[in-house]
Design an enzyme around this catalytic site. Structure first.
Site, PDB file in Angstrom:
ATOM      1  N   GLY A 165      28.544  20.756  54.352  1.00 11.20           N
ATOM      2  CA  GLY A 165      27.393  19.880  54.113  1.00 11.20           C
ATOM      3  C   GLY A 165      26.777  19.398  55.414  1.00 11.20           C
TER       4      GLY A 165
ATOM      5  N   GLY B 178      24.243  17.120  55.798  1.00  8.34           N
ATOM      6  CA  GLY B 178      23.400  15.957  55.505  1.00  8.34           C
ATOM      7  C   GLY B 178      23.502  14.979  56.665  1.00  8.34           C
ATOM      8  CG  PHE B 179      21.536  11.129  56.626  1.00 11.72           C
ATOM      9  CD1 PHE B 179      20.632  11.024  57.665  1.00 11.72           C
ATOM     10  CD2 PHE B 179      21.070  11.061  55.323  1.00 11.72           C
ATOM     11  CE1 PHE B 179      19.276  10.857  57.417  1.00 11.72           C
ATOM     12  CE2 PHE B 179      19.712  10.889  55.067  1.00 11.72           C
ATOM     13  CZ  PHE B 179      18.813  10.788  56.111  1.00 11.72           C
ATOM     14  N   GLY B 180      25.782  12.718  57.345  1.00  6.13           N
ATOM     15  CA  GLY B 180      27.124  12.642  57.915  1.00  6.13           C
ATOM     16  C   GLY B 180      27.524  13.904  58.656  1.00  6.13           C
TER      17      GLY B 180
ATOM     18  CB  VAL C  43      32.391  25.074  49.400  1.00  3.19           C
ATOM     19  CG1 VAL C  43      33.906  25.042  49.260  1.00  3.19           C
ATOM     20  CG2 VAL C  43      31.977  25.253  50.859  1.00  3.19           C
TER      21      VAL C  43
ATOM     22  CD  GLU D  99      11.654   3.478  48.949  1.00  2.00           C
ATOM     23  OE1 GLU D  99      12.358   4.490  48.788  1.00  2.00           O
ATOM     24  OE2 GLU D  99      11.536   2.888  50.036  1.00  2.00           O
TER      25      GLU D  99
ATOM     26  CG  ASP E  86      25.897   9.824  49.483  1.00  2.00           C
ATOM     27  OD1 ASP E  86      26.058   8.908  50.313  1.00  2.00           O
ATOM     28  OD2 ASP E  86      24.782  10.151  49.044  1.00  2.00           O
TER      29      ASP E  86
END
Lengths: 428, 428
Positions: free
Chosen positions: A14, A16-18, A83, A174, A303
């Protein structure tokens, strides 16, 4: 003769941000070999996904090809794939007919929309987790205007112009504000047989207030402002059923052609293949080092992780947590190489923000709060500043300035063409 | 008491280059009522579609919502729909269960890819006429790199990295140059197990030279420059068969996973419902006023029309023809209102252009020719100048400057996520 240094291999699932933060930091050590696996070919700036859904921004404004970000580093190999299985005993990751060994594993596979056991609702509503989701919502909204223009029947017109958003967190707030702006303002003079200003936006939240992680005052402010913008806000309201024709809540049915699900997430299901304890949202429970219990070589972050050591409740699934954990686990691995003792992870709360519309947002960092125009300016600044990539910063800035001045949403593109209905009854 | 002016209603089918010019001009007279019907919700700047296909530009850079362009005019009504039938006797247009009367009809429905009777080739190749086509080509190319990185098998890797473009007109030439740049330069350091520089691009043209509408010298120049960029150019070469695994030409088979069809177009089939004579490409034959014979109230313009009055061959299907015809027929309708005598259509040749790659293009206006850097600068200027919409001009300009400096194609987004294969055999 110097001793040959053994290269350690780190597999990151992954980007993503992490995952991205971890990879960036790890790749600085040329003695580490990094393999990144992601089912998307891009890193996505999720906090602005709702603006792709409401036709302000384009996918390329908020997404950068993963290879463009990290692919040119010599010690990073990128694979596009999902995966299928992780074997922590033999230290192997399986994907797309391949198997990859690892010395360290960083699992950062994120989360997906959760329907709390009502999985048949997925068919009738759209979540907002990927570019594909955002473009589906965009097409749905734009098509509803077009169909309403041709509908004739008042009941059907009403249903087509009803937009229901379920979930009153930042994404729901939003989206609601943004759809209100699109339908009530931006396109209002462009239709002749219907009045898009008649569009009705309903925001449904099961708990007693919107934006539960903000102070009650800011929640109330957001609710009032949304209502002023023509959004019906229903708090303390449970959704009983979703079908193809609308949403059922207690004592009332809302007919709608566009139902958006922003109510909850659950962790990517690959976490289950670790065989470790998970929380109710399917997140893998980790120790104070973001480790899988008993596996100092397996990190789970963002997450998909449930970190609650020394805390009242687990850390929320927001980008600052993932980014800090990504950098933290990279530093642990750097430390291991130098045989440093590990220190537990400590989260620094960076606060939360949510826009309501033009010149209107709420922001909160600890006890410091901003709302209205000031909140909005802070929101703009932070969201441009944290964009990955210079081109994206410029592009988003220009698009926002243009949208602000011209009051337009120029990405209102339905990518597919309409096709003549084969079974069309030609009437006069 | 002044005499009530009878409002004339004009139905325009298709808001491409021709339809848009007609509508803009007609809408200035408030006594005319205009109904525009299009199966897309946007006006598309087709000459840059290949840059969406090769991940330089985003859809929103080259497409503008039709309603944003003409929907706010009081006397223009826009419908999203595909026309199923035109009845020139009763003067009615049928679409999406609706029927619309007209006093004047402007048919500007454009063209689509033609496979010259080999319709089964459509399944194995992608044309380039719509945003959807461009995004399909983009996904195909980007996915081929990703699959090659994981393929293992050298034969399969080779097939995945073979790109075949059929048709040596401007679209084929621009695509070939652009794919060469993407694969040989832009992504070359971002893959570790394969070398994208091994990508092989083959451009196939049946006639003896590329760019048949240009001078032979410019054709030769384009061929040499493409070859220098690593494109194999096969002129005088007929395609015998296309299947899922590749392309068969005389004496040779080219295995390929990405086959792009830029060889020919045929008119939108709605033209047939007029019941009038058509040419071999399915275009409606019109008289010197762009009229359907015997129907001064029916105009057919642009790619769907065959205009050859006083000419050696019919006018080509290019945007300047469509735009000039659009303005021309609008002026005839304005003239009718004032009972002016109609004058025949006269086409002014604006020349042709095609890019080959960075700093390289050919341009020709009558006997005046430009090539190389100068041709490229002229091409850049013209393609930004003729963009509809200020925001698009700015956005394209910035993206091009950025791509030029950073040598990047930042729209390399595969919008769909990979899914784990259910039937995956997990190997070690």
């Amino acid at each position: 003769m110097p001793k040959a240094i053994e290269k350690k291999k780190i597999v990151v699932i992954g980007v993503g941000f992490g995952g991205l933060q971890a990879i960036k930091k790890l790749s600085k050590d040329e003695n580490l070999e990094i393999v990144a696996i992601d089912k998307k070919n891009h890193h996505l700036f999720q906090p602005l996904l709702y603006q792709v859904a409401t036709a302000v921004l384009s996918p390329a404004d908020i997404a950068i090809p993963t290879r463009s970000l990290i692919g040119d580093k010599k010690n990073v190999t990128v694979y596009l794939g999902e995966v299928e299985k992780i074997d922590v005993q033999s230290k192997k990751v399986y994907f797309q007919n391949h198997a990859e060994d690892y010395d360290y594993l960083i699992l950062a596979a994120g989360a997906k929309s959760s329907y709390f056991g009502n999985d048949h609702w997925r068919k009738h509503s759209i979540g907002l987790k990927s570019l594909r989701d955002a473009l589906s919502i965009r097409t749905k909204i734009l098509t509803s205007f077009e169909q309403a223009e041709l509908a004739g029947d008042p009941e059907e017109t009403k249903r087509l112009l009803n937009y229901v958003i379920i979930g009153g967190g930042p994404t729901g707030v939003e989206l609601a504000g943004s759809i209100a702006e699109l339908s009530h303002e931006i396109v209002r003079n462009e239709f002749h047989t219907i009045d898009p200003a008649l569009a009705k936006i309903t925001l449904i939240e099961a708990s007693p207030r919107l934006l539960a992680t903000f102070s009650p005052k800011l929640s109330e402010f957001a609710k009032r402002r949304l209502e002023k913008r023509g959004v019906e806000v229903l708090t303390g309201t449970k959704v009983l059923e979703i079908d193809d024709e609308g949403v059922q809540i207690e004592g009332r049915r809302i007919p709608s052609a566009t139902i958006i699900w922003a109510a909850g997430v659950q962790a990517n299901s690959i976490g289950a293949s670790l065989g470790a304890p998970m929380d109710r949202a399917g997140r893998v429970i980790v120790d104070e080092y973001c480790n899988l219990e008993g596996h100092p070589e397996v990190f789970v972050i963002g997450d998909i992780a449930s970190y609650s050591k020394g805390l009242e409740r687990p850390l929320p699934g927001v980008s600052p947590v993932a980014m800090q954990q990504g950098r933290y686990v990279a530093s642990l691995i750097h430390g291991d190489v130098k045989s440093k003792k590990r220190k537990p992870f400590r989260y620094t709360d960076k606060g939360s923000m949510a826009t309501i519309g033009r010149q209107d947002a709420v922001a909160q960092v600890g006890n410091f709060k901003l709302k209205g125009l000031l909140g909005w300016l802070a929101w703009l600044f932070v969201h441009i500043f944290y964009q990955v990539g210079f081109k994206n910063k410029i592009s988003i800035f220009i698009t926002w300035v243009w949208s602000y001045i011209a009051f337009r949403a120029e990405a209102r593109l339905i990518q597919d063409e309409v096709e003549a209905k084969a079974d069309a009854t030609v009437t006069n």
